[in-house]
Scaffold this active site. Structure first.
Site, PDB file in Angstrom:
ATOM      1  N   CYS A   1      37.688  40.464  32.765  1.00 61.25           N
ATOM      2  CA  CYS A   1      38.876  41.004  33.452  1.00 61.25           C
ATOM      3  C   CYS A   1      39.159  40.056  34.609  1.00 61.25           C
ATOM      4  O   CYS A   1      38.807  40.324  35.760  1.00 61.25           O
ATOM      5  CB  CYS A   1      38.622  42.418  33.939  1.00 61.25           C
ATOM      6  SG  CYS A   1      38.048  43.535  32.634  1.00 61.25           S
TER       7      CYS A   1
ATOM      8  N   ALA B   1      41.862  38.212  36.118  1.00 63.41           N
ATOM      9  CA  ALA B   1      42.944  37.957  37.087  1.00 63.41           C
ATOM     10  C   ALA B   1      42.527  38.361  38.499  1.00 63.41           C
ATOM     11  O   ALA B   1      41.772  39.316  38.669  1.00 63.41           O
ATOM     12  CB  ALA B   1      44.188  38.723  36.671  1.00 63.41           C
TER      13      ALA B   1
ATOM     14  N   LYS C   1      37.243  34.476  40.745  1.00 66.37           N
ATOM     15  CA  LYS C   1      35.880  34.362  40.216  1.00 66.37           C
ATOM     16  C   LYS C   1      35.833  33.366  39.055  1.00 66.37           C
ATOM     17  O   LYS C   1      34.856  32.628  38.901  1.00 66.37           O
ATOM     18  CB  LYS C   1      35.368  35.743  39.800  1.00 66.37           C
ATOM     19  CG  LYS C   1      35.274  36.730  40.967  1.00 66.37           C
ATOM     20  CD  LYS C   1      34.805  38.097  40.509  1.00 66.37           C
ATOM     21  CE  LYS C   1      34.875  39.109  41.640  1.00 66.37           C
ATOM     22  NZ  LYS C   1      36.274  39.481  41.989  1.00 66.37           N
TER      23      LYS C   1
ATOM     24  N   ASP D   1      42.659  38.566  30.453  1.00 67.92           N
ATOM     25  CA  ASP D   1      43.305  39.669  31.150  1.00 67.92           C
ATOM     26  C   ASP D   1      44.437  40.152  30.265  1.00 67.92           C
ATOM     27  O   ASP D   1      45.034  39.364  29.530  1.00 67.92           O
ATOM     28  CB  ASP D   1      43.844  39.245  32.518  1.00 67.92           C
ATOM     29  CG  ASP D   1      44.006  40.445  33.437  1.00 67.92           C
ATOM     30  OD1 ASP D   1      43.073  40.719  34.216  1.00 67.92           O
ATOM     31  OD2 ASP D   1      45.048  41.125  33.363  1.00 67.92           O
TER      32      ASP D   1
ATOM     33  N   ASP E   1      43.318  42.232  25.784  1.00 68.32           N
ATOM     34  CA  ASP E   1      42.650  43.439  26.275  1.00 68.32           C
ATOM     35  C   ASP E   1      41.153  43.319  26.001  1.00 68.32           C
ATOM     36  O   ASP E   1      40.731  43.219  24.844  1.00 68.32           O
ATOM     37  CB  ASP E   1      43.251  44.650  25.547  1.00 68.32           C
ATOM     38  CG  ASP E   1      42.644  45.974  26.001  1.00 68.32           C
ATOM     39  OD1 ASP E   1      41.613  45.955  26.700  1.00 68.32           O
ATOM     40  OD2 ASP E   1      43.214  47.021  25.651  1.00 68.32           O
TER      41      ASP E   1
ATOM     42  N   CYS F   1      34.988  46.893  43.021  1.00 66.59           N
ATOM     43  CA  CYS F   1      35.310  46.924  44.444  1.00 66.59           C
ATOM     44  C   CYS F   1      35.600  48.356  44.870  1.00 66.59           C
ATOM     45  O   CYS F   1      36.582  48.650  45.545  1.00 66.59           O
ATOM     46  CB  CYS F   1      36.489  46.003  44.774  1.00 66.59           C
ATOM     47  SG  CYS F   1      38.011  46.417  43.887  1.00 66.59           S
TER      48      CYS F   1
END
Length: 462
Positions: A242, A244, A248, A266, A293, A366
């Site tokens: 994932c 975007a 990273k 993404d 996906d 996060c």
């Protein structure tokens, strides 16, 4: 000491979080009073920006020392000679830390007001100027060159073009209008230009708009730590599930010396375009970005011999984002918050199948919830016997949070960045000059966004 009110939630979300941070394991360990004190401290921290701005150096193009000198000169220019240090981190050697000065409580407000959207306001608190799309309302007679006070509409109640706003607003600093009211709200006016140049923000951070764009990447400290923990090696095949906007992804490519292959996925086309732009800007060639996906990634790797095809996988999972700072009003419903756990588990299941035996999987979010963090680790260990938790290096955050039934040994292998681990304190020039560098580094490790990291190794292919 708090300058803004603590973060607010919808009632059902607040009730949910209250139970999470008063769970029986935590209460047994800390006691009711200490658990409550930490929870309230977390809520206060979340509405304030982190104590440091963190930038990652593109070591593919330049040395940290060289970029540090360039950045110091730029900050001197922006802050008109104010001596703000640029610090290197002893354990995360490709980042630079700039202390944030604030909150500045002695700023006098002007009669002319500008109201900006909440996300624009949060960006201002982290060093940005105000751009036209973020402006919702201005005083009736605003002219270019006027001194204005800028306020954030934290609840999203202000209508674009309003001449007066009586709702809840939070003062975030003063600036100079670059445009008149007519130019800002004209249908023929500029849509993306600078609207307000901030001159006296409540929190003083450098602006990185067009500052050393190929040498620096603005990134939160824990987001940089994640890539070091995955520790990709030159020549390996890496998957960023994932990916975007590519912070990273590009970091992984740099750590591999741009040798090997980083597959970045993404599901949103514009975000994939951003990944490609960042890779090009930073002159990295080993990145291949795809609009796909991640929950369906197995159908890309159809052949049986390609099922276990990656040496290392980073799953920086979509999440409820409650660790982001600053955030004064979290608007999501409990249904939205709890929708992420099943999605994360789908992605995790695919990641395990795509990982080679002996390969490393790093899972991160996060957010601050148990259900998206420690509970996911407990679920993974129960459902995938081939996975084993691994120590993390560097380990500059705290250990995992109690409440998911994990052992103390397992909790110590996890890394949870919890802003409440340090007292909320402002920083001014005098206190900065009196501080020892090691104390500042310790503060930077703690007073950052809320974040979680778990590292697994796949023992066999069963």
């Amino acid at each position: 000491m708090a300058f803004f009110p603590k973060i607010s939630f919808q009632h059902e979300v607040e009730e949910h979080l209250s139970k999470v941070f008063r769970n029986s394991e935590l209460i047994t360990d800390l006691g009711t009073q200490e658990a409550e004190s930490r929870y309230q401290s977390l809520l206060r921290h979340l509405s304030h920006p982190p104590a440091f701005t963190t930038v990652r150096v593109n070591t593919h193009l330049a040395s940290v020392k060289h970029v540090k000198n360039l950045l110091f000169e730029e900050i001197q220019k922006q802050f008109k000679g104010l001596c703000i240090p640029v610090l290197e981190h002893p354990e995360i050697q490709d980042i630079l830390l700039i202390p944030v000065i604030g909150p500045r409580r002695d700023i006098k407000k002007h009669a002319s007001e500008v109201i900006v959207g909440a996300h624009c306001g949060y960006a201002v608190l982290r060093g940005a100027h105000v751009y036209v799309p973020g402006i919702l309302s201005t005083s009736r007679l605003l002219k270019a060159g006027d001194l204005v006070s800028v306020y954030s509409d934290i609840e999203g109640k202000c209508k674009r073009g309003a001449k007066v706003f009586e709702g809840i607003k939070v003062f975030i600093g003063n600036g100079i209008s670059e445009l008149s009211r007519n130019e800002i709200f004209s249908s023929n006016g500029p849509l993306n230009g600078m609207g307000i140049r901030m001159t006296e923000p409540v929190y003083l951070s450098p602006s990185f708009d067009n500052v050393l764009p190929s040498h620096l990447f603005l990134q939160n400290l824990p987001s940089v730590v994640v890539s070091h923990i995955l520790n990709p090696q030159p020549g390996e095949r890496i998957l960023d599930m994932c990916a975007a906007p590519g912070g990273k992804t590009t970091h992984l490519a740099m750590l591999m010396h741009d040798q090997g292959e980083v597959i970045a996925m993404d599901k949103i086309a514009n975000k994939v375009k951003k990944i490609k732009q960042n890779a090009e800007l930073l002159q990295l060639n080993c990145i291949k970005a795809f609009c796909y996906d991640g929950t369906k990634a197995l159908s890309v790797e159809k052949r049986e011999d390609e099922q276990e095809s990656f040496d290392r996988i980073l799953l920086d999972a979509p999440c409820s984002g409650m660790g982001q700072r600053p955030n004064m009003a979290y608007s999501w419903t409990l249904k939205e918050v709890t929708s992420y756990q099943p999605l994360q588990r789908k992605l995790f299941t695919v990641a395990v199948k795509l990982l080679k035996p002996g390969g490393v999987l790093v899972y991160s979010t996060c957010t601050i919830t148990l259900s998206e963090n420690e509970e996911q680790v407990a679920w993974a260990l129960e459902n995938f016997p081939c996975l084993q938790l691994q120590p993390q290096e560097p380990h500059v955050g705290g250990e995992g949070m109690r409440g998911a039934g994990l052992s103390l040994v397992q909790l110590k292998l996890l890394q949870r960045f919890d802003p409440s681990a340090v007292t909320l304190q402002g920083m001014d020039i005098n206190s900065l000059q009196d501080s020892r560098e090691d104390n500042l580094i310790s503060l930077a490790n703690k007073d950052c966004i809320g974040f979680f990291i778990a590292k697994f190794i796949k023992l066999n292919s069963k």
